[in-house]
Structures are given as C-alpha cells and as structure tokens.
Design a protein around this motif. Structure first.
Motif, PDB file in Angstrom:
ATOM      1  N   LYS B 425      -3.335  -7.445  10.313  1.00 55.54           N
ATOM      2  CA  LYS B 425      -1.877  -7.486  10.373  1.00 55.54           C
ATOM      3  C   LYS B 425      -1.217  -6.991   9.078  1.00 55.54           C
ATOM      4  N   PRO B 426      -1.633  -7.510   7.902  1.00 54.28           N
ATOM      5  CA  PRO B 426      -1.037  -6.956   6.672  1.00 54.28           C
ATOM      6  C   PRO B 426      -1.329  -5.463   6.528  1.00 54.28           C
ATOM      7  N   ILE B 429       1.391  -3.675   8.404  1.00 55.00           N
ATOM      8  CA  ILE B 429       2.674  -3.717   7.679  1.00 55.00           C
ATOM      9  C   ILE B 429       2.642  -2.740   6.504  1.00 55.00           C
ATOM     10  N   ALA B 432       3.098   0.766   7.703  1.00 59.51           N
ATOM     11  CA  ALA B 432       4.475   1.076   8.093  1.00 59.51           C
ATOM     12  C   ALA B 432       5.339   1.321   6.853  1.00 59.51           C
ATOM     13  N   LEU B 433       5.170   0.485   5.807  1.00 57.22           N
ATOM     14  CA  LEU B 433       5.943   0.671   4.569  1.00 57.22           C
ATOM     15  C   LEU B 433       5.617   2.015   3.931  1.00 57.22           C
ATOM     16  N   GLY B 481       4.402  -0.717  -0.300  1.00 50.12           N
ATOM     17  CA  GLY B 481       3.374  -0.502   0.723  1.00 50.12           C
ATOM     18  C   GLY B 481       2.000  -0.309   0.106  1.00 50.12           C
ATOM     19  N   ASN B 488      -4.566  -6.232   0.234  1.00 47.19           N
ATOM     20  CA  ASN B 488      -5.179  -6.647   1.491  1.00 47.19           C
ATOM     21  C   ASN B 488      -6.603  -6.100   1.621  1.00 47.19           C
TER      22      ASN B 488
END
Lengths: 315, 541
Positions: B425-426, B429, B432-433, B481, B488
């Motif tokens: 999940k991270p 994200i 996307a950033l 990002g 992560n």
C-alpha cells in the motif's frame, strides 16, 4: 518550399510545430488510451486468467514499422524545409554585426553606428552576422524562432524580420558563465523612418563619450549605472566611495580614486572588490579612453536614460 | 530470533555463506550478487546527493532574482547535479547494479566470465567518484561548466575542471570493463538450452548496451584527456587563436554522450520487457522485434550525435543527414512501445508496484520520445534548442524513462536478493506521488522552453515566473514520493514479509532458485527447456 514565399521566420517554423505536435498528440492519446483500456478491461479482477497466449503477429509488426516510418519521414521533410527558410536570407536584407562577449551584446551597423540594443526597421529582413570574442554564446530571438551560436574564430549568421514595430527579447542561449542569464537585451523594431533617423544620428545624441565607451566595451553588462546589483559593483556614485578589496588575498579598505580605477580596468584581478567573483577580463584601453571613462565616473555615473538594455537586473 | 536471522531469512544464501567477514567480505568479494549490491547502494547514494542538488536548483528558480544562492553557486550546482546523475548514477546504475545482480542468473550461470575484473570495475567506479568529490572541494572549487564541459569556457574557467574531468575519465573505464565482461558472459556462459531466442529481453538489452559501453566510452576518455591537455599544456586543439576549433570538441563529446543516452535507456527498456509479461501472465508480444530493436537502437543511435549541434554552425548538409538519422532511431523505439501495449491485450493484469512503474514508464517515455521528434526536426529544434524544453524532454526520457524503470526494477528484483518484500500500500502511494510530482515538475519546464526560457539560467524575466513556481512545487511532491518509496522499500527489505522463490510468477531462471539465492546460484547447472515468457510451463506462483 520556395524561399520567396516565406514572409517571416516564425511563419516558416510554426506550421512545423503544429504538424509534429498534432501527430504526436494523436499517437500519445492512442497509445495511452489503448494501455488504460487494456488495464481496465483485462484487470485480474475481471480477467482471472489470460484469454490468449498470442506472442506475435507478423502483419501487425510490419504495419507498426511502416506507418511510423512514413510519419517520421514526413516530419523530417517538413522540418528540413522549414530549416532552409531560416538559412536563406532574403535579398536586400539589412546587415548588422552582433559581437558577444562575457556578458554583453554589441551591434554594429554598416555606417559604424553601434548599440547595445539591436535596432531594426520593422518589415525589413535583417541579416545578423554573429561574432564571439571569448567563449561560446547563443543569439536567441524566441519571438522569431531564431537561434544560432556565436563561436570564436567562426562567423555564423541568422536572419529575421520583425513584421510589426515593438520590443522583442534577445537572450544568450549558450551557457557562458556567471553572467549568462544576465546577458539579455532587446530587438527594437522601429518604423522605417524612425529607424533611418536613429541610424544616421551622430554619436548617441550628446551622451558623455566615457559612457559610450563603457557601453561599447561591454562594461555595462556587469556594472549598472542606476545602482542595481549585477555581476560586478554598480558605477552609480562610485567616485570617492569607500570599498573593501582583496589584494593578494589580504583585505584592505580604500577610497575609489583615479589610480584605483585605472588599475581595476587594466588589471582587474589586482584588487578584487569583496563579495564579487574574480571574473572581469582586463581591458587594454588607450590613455585618453581611460581618462574619458574616469571623467564620466567622476560625474557620479549619472543614471542612464532608461533601461540600459545590456542586462537583466538582479534584485 | 537474533537480528542477523531477521536480516537473512534463508541460511546458506550468498549473504552468509562466505569465507570472509565484515566489510572486506563485500569490498573484496567477487560474487556478482555482492558486487551488484555494492553498485546498487553506491549509485543510490550518489543519486540522493544529486536529487538534493536538483531540489536546491528548483528552490533557487522558484522566483526571479536571488532566492537562496548566487550565480556562481547555481552554476556549480547544475554542473555537479548533471555530472553526478549522468556519470555516477544512471550510466553505471543498470549494468552495474541490476545487470550484475540478475543477468548471470537469468542465463543460468554461476557468475560473470571475469569475476575479479567485475570487482575491479566497482573499484574504478569508486576511485573515479572519489576524485570527482575531491575536485569539488579543492583548487578553484566545483566546476561551473555544465556537465557538457564545452570549450572554450571549460578551458578558461578557474574552477577545478581538470581534476573533475579526470574523475569522469576513470569512471569511464569502469563502464568499459563492465561492457567487456557482459559481452563475454552472454556469449560464453549461457546454460544448456539457453539459445539466443530464449534469452530474456533484459539480457538482450544489456548485450546491446555493453557494445555501446565498449565502443563509445573510449571516445569520451580521449575527449576528456584533450580538455586536460588544453588546460594544462595549452595545446590549442579547440582554440581558434592557435588554429583549433571549438565545434570539434562538441563533435567528440557527443559522439560518446549521445550513445550514452542509450546506455541509460536500453536496459530500462529491458526491465519493462520483463515486468509487463509477468504481471499480464502472457508472453511478451513480438519477442524478436523487441530484441532486434535493442540492437537497432544501439547501432543507429551511434550515428545521430549531430542533433545536439544544429545551432552550432555545422554545415546545413550535416544537419540534413543528422536530422534524417535521428528520425530513423525513433522507429525501433516506437516498435517497442507498440509491442508492450499489445502484450497487455487479453492478459490478466495485476497492478502491483513494479507494474505501475512499468506502465508509467510507457507513458512518460512516450512523451519523452515524441518531444524528441520536435528536437530531431531541424526547423523546430532551432527554437527549443538550449531552452528548458530540452531540460524537460531529457528528464522525461531519463527520469520518467530510466528512473521509473529503475524504481520498478527495485520493487521487482530486490526481494529476490533480500528474501523479503516491501509493503504494497505505501508503495502505491509513493508511486502516485512520484508520478504526479514528476509531471508537474517537468511538463512545466517544457512549456517554459516553448515560451523561450533558455536553460542554465540563474535568473529570468517576470513572464517566466508562474510556471517556474509550479515546477518547483512539483519537485517537492516528487521528493516526498521518493522518500516514502525508499523508506518503504528499505523497511521491507530489512523486516518485511518473507518471499518464496517466485513471488510474481515469473518464468525466467532467477525465479527458480531460492530468495536470497545461494552463492553458486544453482545447485546444479540448469537445462533450459522453454522461452523466458512461457508461463504455461513455468512453476505456478
């Protein structure tokens, strides 16, 4: 493309931009659209197993080799035709020589008139001969889609026509050091009669000869007359000013007088004003020229008429 | 469980099965996996340094006039940003890091042909990097010439150009040595059954790249030596006062540095050709065309350098030829894109992090490639040459292309070598950033260039202010990002969920061995019986 049909450089280049951008946009939308559609349609939640193990198709490969080939050949051809228009100077163009140095422009005309802005008659083609005295520079007129490097030891040229009177940006496009981004001036397109009057005016209209020399030598590219900070210290109020300089690495404070100014022009690295880069080239001037410049600076470096056109102000 | 067990879930892997211990078990190791990780962490460190410099440049350009630094500092920063990104990050990044980690396993070999030469190439890289770093803090300070080192400026400036250029010269040899090693390895060490038409496409791309490294890099070396000769001995090869020619320098520089762009992008294309079929569970479409187009790009790409010089004063006939050849190179790149998109058709697509990076690669590389057509056409190049359009275009190809492919490769292959995986999940994200921040930052630059803002500008006219501010704000999203992605990823590699042999369901050989792999890779020499993307015959995930 028949060069006689070209009315201006921007009219030769802009259709090429439209054609390539248009074709690219279509391709990009097609590729991205297909990709997004496949990702949604064949996402594992909808398509738990692949429904095909097809690993190629000769006809498709031929199609998407040939079609892009034809497309890029068309782009190549239009690009080349537009470029030829930039190289073929219309007959009867006015010739000007642009001399670039770190970091100023000087434009000289056939009758010996010179200026730090490029004055041109509107509606008449202008051929600019490009000369560099030190390092590479770039002669760039965005409004006319014209650019050409100035290379030491080589004379390049560019041409353009300002169809309407006005003021247009002129940038240095080839990196040339500390003052690169300050090496900007303008093209001043004047109505024909006004331009002729400007061209035939004696001198610069009663300017101090010392100021004319500063302009011609390119000093004003780095030293402002109105107090604004540039690459070097301003000339405004320089006479009698107290400055801190580095002499052979040692700091000392002195008052600006005639011997100091002479030394700074002839041997700029002897006394470096603190806080400024050691980038000034030596200017081997004649004695009467030095006197004239010092006389002008004594008068306080009176602010020029308007913007000096030799550089961007750094605030 | 003690911490070392936690770090290396599989005992008997290359992590702990070694005669040496401590740091010397790494910096003197001849294991291709250890050398690959040495390269990976080295290039990543230099990447992060250059990212910080890039962010500082964007802050300076946030508003007209002085924002946080003076023009000399700005000029030094963009030079060091460019030189570190190009010579210390993206050129060694793929062959040195992922080429070393993955290629020998993908062809079924125990190691590369010349393991000690391989270690030597990393040492050359680090020595060259050290010399470049020394150049920044000694003599006249960091070079302020731009990463292109154009004469006569580079021959005149008082900054420490000679030492920096010597560092780049040494790094160049590390690249040549890796190239020689990879060509030999791919020719000689393929496992039984690993015929040329079963070679994974990543290996094909490294093969094409290796030839460019071998043939083009010596020209860079010669050119850099000539700069030093010009500065130290004043030989005058490039000095018109002594009968030299500054434009000749540009030819010599770009004869290497244009093909170098293909060293940066070809292996990235290879990564995409691996990820897309695996996450579509479908054989790659047009295997032969993709493999052949890598060779075609490497060959034709060596003949297009003149398109960097359309305004320099080279003859119109030279421009005719270079413009034509530049358009020829566009064709094999287009073929690859069409084949990747077709691979998705009727597949079963899973959008995990590696696949998101691969798909965004296709979009960003397409934008970079298509804006390259504007730069290849002679008429339009004149307007946008040496403007922010070029800066934007280049970053779309090299950051949106190679950079995103590298991020994809990190998510795809690092779990194989650490035996543990990042959190999904991270990762999404962060992707996307990065994607949003990237487009805001660099698309603004292309518009600025179209409007006429030259590149390498410390200061600019007020009309360019709004888009510069937008670009700078985009760079902050990009930075957030990037930090999230790395945190992560590193957390996952240290303490994430353990992965089995084949977390993604791949069909190439690296997924048949344990994660992390044993030192010798394969317990017995594999015999290859099917193609690299034949998922029906590969072990089910």
């Amino acid at each position: 493309m028949d060069p006689n049909l070209i009315t201006s450089t921007q009219a030769a280049v802009d259709p090429v931009f439209m054609f390539i951008f248009g074709a690219c946009l279509l391709l990009l939308v097609g590729i991205t659209g297909a990709m997004v559609w496949f990702v949604i349609r064949y996402h594992r939640s909808r398509a738990p197993q692949p429904t095909s193990q097809n690993d190629g198709n000769v006809w498709l490969e031929i199609a998407w080799t040939l079609l892009p080939t034809l497309l890029v050949l068309a782009m190549f051809y239009y690009g080349w035709a537009g470029y030829l228009a930039l190289r073929n100077v219309p007959k009867g163009a006015l010739e000007v020589t642009a001399t670039a140095r770190m970091w100023s422009w000087n434009f000289t005309y056939a009758n010996g008139r010179s200026s730090s802005k490029l004055y041109v008659p509107a509606g008449k083609p202008v051929k600019v001969n490009l000369v560099a005295t030190d390092v590479l520079h770039g002669f760039y007129l965005p409004a006319f889609r014209v650019k050409r490097d100035l290379v030491p030891g080589m004379t390049n040229y560019a041409w353009f026509v300002a169809t309407k009177p006005g003021s247009y940006d002129l940038f240095c496009s080839q990196y040339c050091g500390t003052g690169h981004s300050a090496m900007i001036t303008t093209v001043e397109a004047l109505p024909s009669a006004e331009f002729t009057a400007w061209l035939n005016k004696e001198g610069s209209g009663g300017e101090h000869p010392g100021k004319e020399l500063l302009e011609k030598q390119g000093c004003l590219g780095c030293h402002s007359l109105d107090g604004s900070p540039k690459v070097g210290p301003t000339f405004k109020g320089i006479w009698g000013r107290s400055v801190t300089v580095l002499t052979g690495g040692r700091e000392r404070t002195l008052t600006v007088d005639e011997p100091y100014l002479r030394r700074s022009i002839l041997e700029p690295k002897a006394d470096l004003v603190k806080g400024y880069p050691p980038v000034m080239p030596a200017s081997p001037l004649k004695d009467e020229e030095l006197k004239s410049i010092i006389d002008f600076l004594k008068s306080g470096g009176a602010p020029s008429l308007k913007r000096d056109g030799a550089g961007l102000e750094i605030k | 469980m003690n911490p070392s067990d936690n770090l290396h879930p599989a005992s008997g892997s290359f992590w702990n099965d070694t005669g040496k211990s401590g740091i010397s078990s790494w910096i003197f190791s001849t294991d291709h996996k250890r050398i690959g990780l040495l390269y990976f962490w080295s290039v990543l460190s230099f990447f992060l340094v250059a990212v910080v410099l890039g962010l500082l440049l964007r802050i300076e350009l946030m508003a007209p006039g002085r924002t946080i630094m003076g023009p000399e500092t700005y000029n030094a920063l963009f030079t060091v940003h460019g030189a570190v990104m190009v010579f210390l990050f993206i050129i060694p990044g793929f062959p040195g890091a992922f080429g070393n980690l993955v290629m020998p396993i993908q062809i079924g070999a125990r190691d590369v042909s010349f393991p000690r030469l391989n270690l030597f190439s990393w040492w050359l890289y680090m020595i060259g990097a050290a010399v470049i770093i020394i150049a920044l803090f000694t003599g006249g300070g960091p070079p302020d010439t731009g990463w292109t080192f154009y004469v006569p400026f580079s021959a005149r400036t008082g900054t420490n150009v000679s030492v920096a250029v010597f560092g780049v010269f040494i790094v160049g040899f590390s690249s040549i040595v890796t190239g020689v090693n990879f060509v030999t390895t791919i020719h000689r060490l393929r496992a039984p059954g690993m015929s040329w038409d079963r070679l994974p496409l990543f290996v094909w791309s490294l093969y094409a790249t290796a030839w460019v490294q071998i043939l083009a890099t010596p020209i860079l070396g010669i050119t850099l030596v000539l700069i030093i000769a010009e500065r130290v001995l004043g030989v005058g090869l490039f000095d018109p006062m002594k009968g030299g020619d500054p434009v000749m320098y540009q030819h010599l520089f770009w004869i290497y540095s244009h093909p170098a762009v293909y060293i940066m992008i070809l292996p990235a294309m290879g990564v995409i050709s691996e990820i897309i079929p695996v996450f579509s569970r479908k054989p790659v479409f047009g295997y032969k065309m993709i493999a052949f187009s890598s060779i075609a790009i490497a060959a034709a790409g060596s003949l297009v350098w003149g398109h960097h010089m359309f305004t320099s004063g080279i003859s119109d006939r030279a421009i005719l030829i270079f413009s034509f050849l530049t358009f020829v190179v566009a064709i094999p790149s287009a073929i690859k894109v069409f084949n990747w998109v077709s691979t998705l058709y009727r597949g079963s697509i899973s959008l995990e992090a590696p696949m998101l990076y691969a798909l965004s690669f296709i979009l960003l590389f397409s934008i970079g490639g298509l804006t390259g057509l504007i730069l290849g056409a002679a008429a339009t190049d004149i307007h946008v040459h040496d403007t922010h359009f070029v800066v934007g275009h280049f970053h779309y190809v090299i950051f949106g292309g190679s950079g995103f492919a590298l991020f994809g490769a990190m998510h795809y292959w690092l779990p194989k070598f650490y035996g543990r995986k990042y959190a999904e999940k991270p990762a999404l994200i962060a992707w996307a950033l990065l994607f949003v921040g990237f487009n805001i930052t660099y698309f603004s630059m292309m518009v600025l260039g179209m409007k006429g803002m030259p590149r390498r500008y410390y200061d600019y006219l007020p009309e360019f202010a709004p888009l510069n501010l937008v670009s700078t704000m985009g760079s902050w999203i990009l930075a957030v990002g990037l930090v999230l992605m790395l945190v992560n990823l590193i957390r996952g590699l240290r303490s994430g969920e353990p992965v089995g042999n084949n977390p993604w369901g791949g069909a190439t050989l690296e997924w048949t061995i344990p994660s992390p792999p044993p030192t010798e890779n394969f317990s017995e020499e594999p015999v290859v019986t099917h193609g690299p993307y034949d998922f029906s015959k590969a072990g089910k995930p």
